[in-house]
Design a protein around this motif. Sequence first.
Motif, mmCIF file in Angstrom:
data_model
loop_
_atom_site.group_PDB
_atom_site.id
_atom_site.type_symbol
_atom_site.label_atom_id
_atom_site.label_comp_id
_atom_site.label_asym_id
_atom_site.label_seq_id
_atom_site.Cartn_x
_atom_site.Cartn_y
_atom_site.Cartn_z
ATOM 1 N N MET A 45 0.914 -1.195 0.044
ATOM 2 C CA MET A 45 -0.033 -0.052 0.050
ATOM 3 C C MET A 45 0.842 1.271 0.027
ATOM 4 S SD MET A 45 -2.744 1.105 2.587
ATOM 5 C CE MET A 45 -3.665 -0.374 2.696
ATOM 6 N N ALA A 46 0.800 1.932 -0.842
ATOM 7 C CA ALA A 46 1.497 3.505 -1.164
ATOM 8 C C ALA A 46 1.124 4.403 0.151
ATOM 9 C CB ALA A 46 1.056 3.987 -2.231
ATOM 10 N N GLU A 47 1.856 5.173 0.300
ATOM 11 C CA GLU A 47 1.680 6.377 1.516
ATOM 12 C C GLU A 47 1.570 7.420 1.078
ATOM 13 O OE1 GLU A 47 4.094 5.677 4.817
ATOM 14 O OE2 GLU A 47 4.405 3.775 4.344
ATOM 15 N N TYR A 48 0.855 8.460 1.110
ATOM 16 C CA TYR A 48 0.666 9.829 0.682
ATOM 17 C C TYR A 48 0.654 10.863 1.863
ATOM 18 C CZ TYR A 48 -0.853 7.357 -3.551
ATOM 19 O OH TYR A 48 -0.796 6.792 -4.511
ATOM 20 N N ALA A 49 1.220 12.090 1.481
ATOM 21 C CA ALA A 49 1.048 13.106 2.510
ATOM 22 C C ALA A 49 1.040 14.494 1.702
ATOM 23 C CB ALA A 49 2.726 13.346 3.329
ATOM 24 N N THR A 50 0.391 15.531 2.558
ATOM 25 C CA THR A 50 0.122 16.559 1.736
ATOM 26 C C THR A 50 1.601 17.632 1.895
ATOM 27 O OG1 THR A 50 -0.252 17.842 4.082
ATOM 28 C CG2 THR A 50 -2.141 16.984 3.007
ATOM 29 N N PHE A 51 1.399 18.543 1.046
ATOM 30 C CA PHE A 51 2.798 19.383 0.835
ATOM 31 C C PHE A 51 3.140 20.009 2.342
ATOM 32 C CE2 PHE A 51 4.733 23.350 0.387
ATOM 33 C CZ PHE A 51 5.767 23.088 -0.929
ATOM 34 N N ASN A 52 2.199 20.604 3.116
ATOM 35 C CA ASN A 52 2.543 20.690 4.345
ATOM 36 C C ASN A 52 3.068 19.774 5.552
ATOM 37 O OD1 ASN A 52 2.136 23.465 3.841
ATOM 38 N ND2 ASN A 52 -0.040 23.341 4.530
ATOM 39 N N GLN A 53 2.679 18.578 5.301
ATOM 40 C CA GLN A 53 3.306 17.457 6.009
ATOM 41 C C GLN A 53 4.653 17.032 5.683
ATOM 42 O OE1 GLN A 53 -0.064 14.687 5.325
ATOM 43 N NE2 GLN A 53 -0.853 15.012 7.218
ATOM 44 N N ILE A 54 4.823 17.149 4.574
ATOM 45 C CA ILE A 54 6.158 16.852 3.712
ATOM 46 C C ILE A 54 7.058 17.807 4.192
ATOM 47 C CG2 ILE A 54 7.466 16.582 1.597
ATOM 48 C CD1 ILE A 54 4.757 15.279 0.328
ATOM 49 N N LYS A 55 6.639 19.140 4.176
ATOM 50 C CA LYS A 55 7.503 20.368 4.399
ATOM 51 C C LYS A 55 7.945 20.113 6.056
ATOM 52 C CE LYS A 55 7.357 25.337 4.129
ATOM 53 N NZ LYS A 55 6.368 26.402 3.856
ATOM 54 N N GLU A 56 6.903 19.911 6.709
ATOM 55 C CA GLU A 56 7.260 19.928 8.086
ATOM 56 C C GLU A 56 8.420 18.843 8.688
ATOM 57 O OE1 GLU A 56 3.374 18.922 10.106
ATOM 58 O OE2 GLU A 56 2.773 21.066 9.512
ATOM 59 N N THR A 57 8.419 17.880 7.833
ATOM 60 C CA THR A 57 9.318 16.821 8.156
ATOM 61 C C THR A 57 10.764 17.308 7.436
ATOM 62 O OG1 THR A 57 9.285 15.461 6.091
ATOM 63 C CG2 THR A 57 7.885 15.063 7.874
ATOM 64 N N GLY A 58 10.840 18.484 6.990
ATOM 65 C CA GLY A 58 12.122 18.831 6.308
ATOM 66 C C GLY A 58 12.621 18.118 5.076
ATOM 67 N N ALA A 59 11.512 17.489 4.362
ATOM 68 C CA ALA A 59 11.681 16.778 3.029
ATOM 69 C C ALA A 59 10.940 17.834 2.098
ATOM 70 C CB ALA A 59 11.007 15.752 3.092
ATOM 71 N N THR A 60 11.220 17.575 0.774
ATOM 72 C CA THR A 60 10.880 18.268 -0.355
ATOM 73 C C THR A 60 9.798 17.428 -1.183
ATOM 74 O OG1 THR A 60 12.705 18.209 -1.583
ATOM 75 C CG2 THR A 60 12.523 19.809 -0.108
ATOM 76 N N VAL A 61 9.126 18.146 -1.943
ATOM 77 C CA VAL A 61 8.292 17.692 -3.210
ATOM 78 C C VAL A 61 9.269 17.745 -4.504
ATOM 79 C CG1 VAL A 61 6.342 17.698 -4.570
ATOM 80 C CG2 VAL A 61 6.049 17.890 -2.055
ATOM 81 N N TYR A 77 -11.609 17.830 0.586
ATOM 82 C CA TYR A 77 -10.487 17.135 -0.333
ATOM 83 C C TYR A 77 -9.237 17.769 -0.139
ATOM 84 C CZ TYR A 77 -9.964 21.406 -3.099
ATOM 85 O OH TYR A 77 -9.777 22.450 -3.639
ATOM 86 N N TYR A 78 -8.116 16.864 -0.200
ATOM 87 C CA TYR A 78 -6.833 17.032 0.085
ATOM 88 C C TYR A 78 -5.923 16.844 -1.084
ATOM 89 C CZ TYR A 78 -8.338 16.938 4.731
ATOM 90 O OH TYR A 78 -9.167 17.155 5.905
ATOM 91 N N ARG A 79 -4.935 17.614 -1.503
ATOM 92 C CA ARG A 79 -3.834 17.421 -2.737
ATOM 93 C C ARG A 79 -2.750 16.602 -1.820
ATOM 94 N NH1 ARG A 79 -4.850 19.053 -7.451
ATOM 95 N NH2 ARG A 79 -6.757 20.040 -7.741
ATOM 96 N N VAL A 80 -2.474 15.565 -2.263
ATOM 97 C CA VAL A 80 -1.275 14.731 -1.829
ATOM 98 C C VAL A 80 -0.335 14.158 -2.722
ATOM 99 C CG1 VAL A 80 -2.780 14.003 0.259
ATOM 100 C CG2 VAL A 80 -2.645 12.801 -1.780
#
Length: 83
Positions: free
Chosen positions: A1-17, A51-54
């Motif tokens: 199963m794939a995992e998804y996150a919103t832009f802000n959730q990704i940004k909070e971890t220090g990662a980037t899109v 709705y959320y963009r992930v």
Amino acid sequence: MAEYATFNQIKETGATVKKGSKSHIIVFWKMFQVDDKETEEGKKNIPMVRYYRVFKIGEQTEGIEPKRELEKFVHDPIKEAER
């Protein structure tokens, strides 16, 4: 199963899109039951939709990896059915 996150959730971890990645839309909905004196039952259902963009973690991100390992399915098809 794939995992998804919103832009802000990704940004909070220090990662980037990754540049050029397109988001996917996930829809969340549920029914709320509220008091309503105008109905016979005294209750009324109200729908809530969000709705959320992930982005897919791992494929569309840098600096963050999925927490789960994807299971690989070995497919042994029946030759007659495949034809």
